[in-house]
Design an enzyme around this catalytic site. Sequence first.
Site, mmCIF file in Angstrom:
data_model
loop_
_atom_site.group_PDB
_atom_site.id
_atom_site.type_symbol
_atom_site.label_atom_id
_atom_site.label_comp_id
_atom_site.label_asym_id
_atom_site.label_seq_id
_atom_site.Cartn_x
_atom_site.Cartn_y
_atom_site.Cartn_z
ATOM 1 C CG HIS A 22 38.718 46.121 40.332
ATOM 2 N ND1 HIS A 22 39.794 45.499 40.930
ATOM 3 C CD2 HIS A 22 39.216 46.767 39.247
ATOM 4 C CE1 HIS A 22 40.891 45.748 40.234
ATOM 5 N NE2 HIS A 22 40.561 46.517 39.212
ATOM 6 C CD GLU A 25 37.662 43.566 43.298
ATOM 7 O OE1 GLU A 25 38.084 44.408 44.130
ATOM 8 O OE2 GLU A 25 38.393 43.035 42.446
ATOM 9 C CG HIS A 120 40.888 45.912 45.543
ATOM 10 N ND1 HIS A 120 40.742 45.946 44.182
ATOM 11 C CD2 HIS A 120 41.578 47.035 45.881
ATOM 12 C CE1 HIS A 120 41.323 47.031 43.697
ATOM 13 N NE2 HIS A 120 41.833 47.701 44.714
ATOM 14 C CD GLU A 193 42.546 42.006 47.071
ATOM 15 O OE1 GLU A 193 41.333 41.673 47.034
ATOM 16 O OE2 GLU A 193 43.180 42.398 46.084
#
Length: 286
Positions: A22, A25, A120, A193
């Site tokens: 992504h 990010e 991420h 994350e």
Amino acid sequence: MTCLNLRTGVEQKVVFITARVHPGETPSSFVCQGIIDFLVSPHPIAKLLRDHLVFKIAPMLNPDGVYLGNYRCSLMGFDLNRHWVDPSPWAHPTLHGVKQLIIEMYNNPKISLDFYIDIHAHSTMMNGFMYGNIFEEEERFQRQAVFPKLLCQNAGDFSFSSTSFNRDAVKAGTGRRFLGGLLDDTSYCYTLEVSFYSYIVGGTTSTVPYTEEAYMKLGRNVARTFLDYYRLNTISERPLAPISSTWKEKASSYRYGYNRGPGNNQASSKPEKNIQASPKENIHSP
């Protein structure tokens, strides 16, 4: 693609890491940079990891999206992290190439693909944390929690309480979910994350804003946690020097702090396998 080689003649244990699927990010790139910087450094832990493990790292799965300044999609408007089941070599070339490589390694009897970690950044939660998969076998499910627990001991900004394991239908096309169903029970797949904005250190209530250096420090702690996981703690027991405060000092000394924790060394034989890169195999993804 970054590959850090090890000694030959034995089964290669591989850790496969990807980031920036992504494009918006950006913290994921700094975490990945911290992993790479540490692994190529002269630090004794890094040398030990290079001697025993192979790290394959794809630091940017969505380069066209990053170039265009997109938040989530590629040049053609695809959320690449929903197309792992059947990536197109034309529409999703980076994903297709990485998946082919993973399947090739998985089918190689001389390679043990132990970890897949996709990095991420999260826009609402704080700290670093992980997503894992749910399995029917309780022992496999419990083994999957070992690495996040060890990382929580090494990284003050990583939260095991925020780490969760799920099989949400909306996540079925992600790397973590698809590869969790593709690979055997000796492999562990995670989404790592990290918050866009801040973290809370355990035992306190105050938030600390993330910086580029803090993200890279989390990456270094991720790399060092593999030492605990594989119990490669054969280096000196004396405390290591603290993390340097500037990039110039880091580049010249690589004096990273390290807190040792318990590890988990799992030995198991790999079953015979022959996985093709086609979704027609009807592979179950939990």
